[in-house]
Scaffold this active site. Structure first.
Site, short mmCIF file in Angstrom:
data_model
loop_
_atom_site.label_atom_id
_atom_site.label_comp_id
_atom_site.label_asym_id
_atom_site.label_seq_id
_atom_site.Cartn_x
_atom_site.Cartn_y
_atom_site.Cartn_z
N LYS A 164 2.26 -10.28 -2.59
CA LYS A 164 2.07 -9.01 -2.32
C LYS A 164 1.82 -8.07 -3.34
O LYS A 164 2.00 -8.35 -4.55
CB LYS A 164 3.56 -8.44 -1.55
CG LYS A 164 3.57 -7.01 -0.96
CD LYS A 164 4.69 -6.62 -0.41
CE LYS A 164 4.93 -5.15 0.05
NZ LYS A 164 6.22 -4.81 0.51
N SER A 201 11.20 -4.51 4.81
CA SER A 201 9.89 -4.70 4.64
C SER A 201 9.31 -6.18 4.77
O SER A 201 7.99 -6.49 4.60
CB SER A 201 9.18 -4.19 3.36
OG SER A 201 8.87 -2.76 3.32
N SER A 241 6.41 -3.14 5.04
CA SER A 241 5.29 -2.82 4.42
C SER A 241 4.31 -4.09 3.96
O SER A 241 3.39 -4.13 3.41
CB SER A 241 5.74 -2.11 3.07
OG SER A 241 6.58 -2.65 2.48
#
Ligand SMILES: [Zn+2]
Lengths: 490, 493
Positions: free
Chosen positions: A81, A180, A156
């Site tokens: 990420k 997330s 996210s």
């Protein structure tokens, strides 16, 4: 399309170590797949093809030279990420303000992955600074759900979840502040684990809300989640909130025994309240029936302060965020807007550098910490947090794990909630209590609703990832849901 | 309104701790390096980096608290103090807000009315900020501003006193005592010229006899004790004169203009920052056990007051003499080493003390230097004293020799040899000189004849002059009396 990219991390590592697949072959298969499919998905912000190839060649050379200590992730392409720092590789947080930021250091998790032989294949899209539940808050691109390209992947960590679901990497790292990791894993039909707060070093994770953030794996199955956790977990002296007990998680063994006899499963009543779609409810209830079938005892439990958790979470998270994001001031790195005065430079830099949702949260958090409001907001939120923790403590006196839906809904359409931040915030309502309490929680696929994946959330005691994984693993072995894959690009 | 007023002062003193590395990262704290060479991702506030508390800084802060008679809180925590400034990389300073490490201490100072206790309200740990450097004469005309972050993250303690100080002199006495205690405790070098000790001063005034506190102003960032004294003097007078005119004092922050010796308004209370303090989530609370605190207490070095008492008891020094010696730890250490090397017990200690208090203090004062800046060692002094004891040099010559040692670092023996300063103890030679002196001073001889014994003292002085101080005074006295008796036939006692 190569079958290689469908394999789990565990399997790829075995094939590589056995000499049946070279690291180069593995990397080429993924690069080919990314080139073919990611144009539609939009999972990656940066693909590190050259670095991955270089690393693959070195791994192959070492293996050929007889090196037997290549590591449990040797030859496995992993996506990171883009809020986790990678030395020499752009780390943007999907924000204009860090668009060209290249960290001179690796996050501890990245160093640990590399020491275990993993190959970093790229950096994945996210909601800017991990603030969001759909990945639509990225300053750079939309990421689409591989199951239905008109829908969001969740967020996210939407880029990481979509990348795993679309076979664009063998596994990925995400970060979970209020859900997330778990929520996009649920919406994309993959496994997502948020470890206990303090289990995985946050050093190098660009902070959103420091007391809630935790890095964890997003994988194709439970065994991979356990494998990645065992690599990234552990005490780190560079993170003062990392816990000495974390080292225990480096030795997780999944039992071949599929029985859950003796395991006490609690079902929190409040997690099935309004807002949970019937299809989601049904899939989760079927999963609970399956756990009972496997020998677990199941009973209902109440977590009475759940209804206040969302408010407390958004105050704590935004307060910490408003502080953590103060460093993006244009002085030392990142975007700097031209201006005639210092104040003007600050204002323009932050105005141009941050997106709407980030600005909204900075303002909320600043307000909550302001003189005269601190007691009413931040302090009260911390008190609620304590009550939420006590609810869990009481529940865990009776139960070994708690199970619930991960997300109240399946993936929704792109753009549907963009104008309605409250509806967006509700997406985290079932996941954020575990962050407030610092508990480990996993989301695993438990079927489809309207043709879209549903996630089963399993929450455990502090540092009791072994039990969480044991329940998840037994369920996974007894069902086929994790094998369901989107048709994309097949 | 009464003509007489009383000054009420409270201090907030920032002191740099003597750790080798910064408070939350491994960077060096050494002074004077090239800008930004002592920085790393942590102290630069790069994304994703985290603070790790330097345990030595914590231990020093606890030690400081114990040395200042504080209670050490077994539970304290860090907070973020938030504001935007280019020398503050994270946009917040890690400090301690509502649960400081130490509380409720005091420092005893000497005042003309006797010893007085100045209360310490709290001591907390925090990180220093960096430094802005403006290219140009001042910030307004500067073409560019540069930032040096070498100092950013250097560990500080902030010591907050109660409003117990009643005069500029007491403020100075407090700061000097505080500095001395911190140096003795080994927690700070407290070098003023390197900015290792800086004070904010809260000043208010009230009519003498009143117990109510007046509205106060805060004077920011004073780097020398002299500035503190001058700023308080000016500010108290300014406030009192304003009150006399019927004006109200505005609670505000003021700056002291060193050149003009006046204070100027910086910002009012309304314009004060809202620092939005909240608990630092990246650092766990500081939890201490009694055992840990007692371990640090047991290792606390001897502090100036204890040392002063010891000097009075062991060597019979007066309170004043002992007080002067202990004020500067380097001087006290010098004194003790010299006493030990001299090896003459309490008597020797008094001799050493005299030299330290009179000659050494005078020379250092003249040179405006610290002892450490001179080459003088205890062995120098002891070597010289032995020459005096052996009669090789006179006490008067010794003063010159001492000054020379402080200047050059040469031993007393070397100096005496080089300059031919050996004392004249040869009676025959002195008798020769005595005769010359008697011949040259008939008036004194007449006085002697009239029974004035003081004439002999005058003539001894003439002998010292003739020998440039090398004559042994006792012997010279004996010889001149003998010669006078011989020449005049008169004996005077
Ligand atoms: Zn540093």
């Amino acid at each position: 399309m190569s079958a290689t990219t469908k394999l789990t991390a565990t399997r790829l590592n075995r094939l590589f170590l056995a000499g049946e697949l070279s690291a180069e072959e593995i990397v080429e298969a993924y690069i080919e797949r990314i080139q073919a499919v990611d144009g539609q998905v939009g999972a990656y912000l940066t693909v590190t093809a050259a670095e991955a190839r270089e690393r693959a060649r070195k791994l192959d050379a070492r293996r050929k030279a007889g090196d037997t200590d290549l590591g449990p992730l040797a030859g496995v392409p992993i996506a990171i990420k883009d809020n986790i720092c990678t030395q020499g590789i752009r780390t943007t947080c999907a924000s204009r303000i860090l668009e060209n930021f290249v960290p001179p250091y690796d996050a501890t998790v990245v160093s640990r992955l590399q020491a275990a032989g993993a190959i970093i294949i790229g950096k994945t899209n996210l909601d800017e600074f991990a603030m969001g539940s759909s990945t639509e808050n990225s300053a750079f691109q939309v990421t689409r759900n591989p199951w239905d390209l008109s829908r969001v992947p969740g967020g996210s960590s939407g880029g990481s979840a979509a990348a795993v679901a679309a076979d664009l990497c063998a596994a990925a790292l995400g970060s979970d502040t209020g859900g997330s990791i778990r929520q996009p894993a649920a919406l994309c039909g993959v496994v997502g684990l948020k470890p206990t707060y303090g289990a995985v070093s946050r050093y190098g994770l660009v902070a959103f809300a420091s007391s809630l953030d935790q890095i964890g794996p997003i994988t194709k199955d439970v065994a991979d989640a356990a494998l990645l956790l065992s690599v990234i977990a552990g005490h780190d002296r560079r993170d003062s909130t990392s816990h000495p007990d974390a080292d225990r998680l480096q030795r997780i063994q999944l039992s071949g025994d599929a029985s859950l006899s003796g395991v006490r499963v609690g079902v929190p009543r409040e997690y099935f309240a309004q807002g949970v779609e019937p299809g989601v409810r049904q899939a989760v209830e079927e999963a609970i029936a399956k756990l009972r079938e496997l020998g677990a005892t199941v009973d209902e439990v109440s977590l009475p302060h759940t209804e206040y958790a969302l408010d407390a979470y958004y105050i704590v998270a935004t307060a910490e965020a408003s502080s953590n994001l103060a460093r993006y001031d244009g002085v030392r790195y990142g975007l700097r807007a031209e201006a005639d005065s210092l104040l003007e430079m600050y204002l323009r830099t932050r105005q141009q550098g941050f997106g709407l949702e980030v600005k909204r949260r900075i303002m909320l958090g600043t307000y909550a910490l302001s003189a005269g409001y601190y007691d009413a907001y931040y302090k009260k939120a911390q008190q609620v947090r304590t009550l939420v923790i006590r609810d869990f403590e009481a529940a865990f006196r009776r139960f070994d794990v708690l199970v619930a839906p991960t997300s109240p809904t399946v993936a929704w359409g792109l753009g549907e909630r963009v104008e309605d931040p409250l509806a967006m915030y509700m997406a985290d309502i079932l996941t954020l209590p575990a962050n407030l309490a610092g508990l480990p929680a996993i989301s695993i696929p438990c079927g489809l609703s309207q043709g879209l994946p549903v996630g089963l959330q399993i929450i455990g005691r502090h540092f009791d990832e072994p039990t969480v994984l044991r329940v998840a693993y037994a369920y996974e072995k007894a069902t086929q849901h994790h094998q369901a894959r989107p048709a994309l690009g097949q | 309104m009464s003509r007489e007023y009383e000054i009420v002062v409270g201090l907030e003193v920032h002191v740099e701790l003597a750790t080798k590395s910064k408070i939350f990262c491994g960077c060096s704290t050494a002074f004077g390096a090239e800008p930004n060479t002592q920085t790393c991702p942590v102290c630069l506030g790069m994304p994703g980096t985290l603070p790790v508390l330097n345990q030595q800084a914590l231990e020093y802060a606890i030690r400081a608290g114990l040395a200042l008679n504080c209670t050490i809180n077994k539970y304290s925590k860090f907070d973020r103090k938030q504001y935007f400034y280019p020398d503050l990389p994270k946009g917040y300073q890690i400090s301690q807000h509502d649960l400081p490490l130490c509380e409720h201490g005091y420092v005893e100072i000497d005042t003309p009315e006797g010893p007085r206790r100045i209360g310490i309200r709290r001591i907390h740990l925090e990180e220093d900020a960096g430094k802005n450097i403006h290219a140009g004469d001042n910030i307004a005309s500067a073409q560019a501003s540069y930032i040096d972050l070498n100092r950013c993250g250097v560990p500080l303690i902030e010591i907050v006193t109660e409003p117990d100080i009643r005069s500029p002199e007491e403020a100075r006495a407090f700061l000097e005592k505080l500095r001395s205690i911190l140096i003795y405790a080994g927690v700070s070098e407290a070098k003023l010229q390197e900015g290792q000790m800086r004070a904010d001063v809260n000043v208010s005034v009230r009519p003498k006899g009143s117990t109510a506190l007046g509205t106060r102003t805060e004077l920011k960032n004073l780097g020398s004790f002299r500035s503190v004294v001058r700023a308080i003097e000016y500010e108290a007078r300014r406030q009192w004169e304003a009150l006399q005119r019927g004006e109200e004092i505005v609670q505000e922050t003021r700056a002291f203009d060193e050149e003009r010796g006046i204070t100027l308004s910086l910002r009012s209370k309304e314009e004060a920052h809202d620092y939005r303090y909240f608990p630092e989530p990246d650092l766990p609370p500081i939890v201490l056990t009694d055992a840990e605190i007692e371990r640090i207490r047991a290792q606390l070095p001897e502090l100036p007051d204890a040392r002063k008492r010891r000097y009075m008891e062991a060597y019979g020094l007066s309170a004043y003499d002992a007080g002067v010696i202990v004020r500067d730890k380097a001087v006290a250490d010098f004194f003790e080493a010299a006493v030990a090397a001299y090896g003459k017990g309490a008597e020797g200690a008094k001799t050493v003390a005299n030299w330290v208090i009179n000659e050494l203090a005078r020379i250092l004062n003249e040179k405006n230097a610290e002892l450490a800046q001179t080459p003088l060692t205890p062995d120098h002094l002891v070597g010289m004293l032995k020459l005096v004891d052996a009669g090789t040099i006179s006490g008067k010559i010794a003063k010159d020799v001492f000054a020379e040692m402080v200047e050059t670092g040469k031993s007393a023996e070397e100096i005496v040899k080089e300059k031919g300063l050996v004392q004249l103890t040869d009676e025959a030679a002195l008798a020769e000189i005595a005769l010359q002196v008697i011949e040259a001073n008939p008036k004194a001889v007449e006085d002697w004849k009239k029974g004035k014994a003081t004439a002999a003292q005058f003539l001894v002085g003439q002998m010292m002059k003739a020998t440039r101080g090398r004559a042994n005074p006792q012997l010279a006295n004996k010889v001149i009396r003998a010669k006078l008796a011989e020449v005049t036939g008169v004996t005077n006692e």
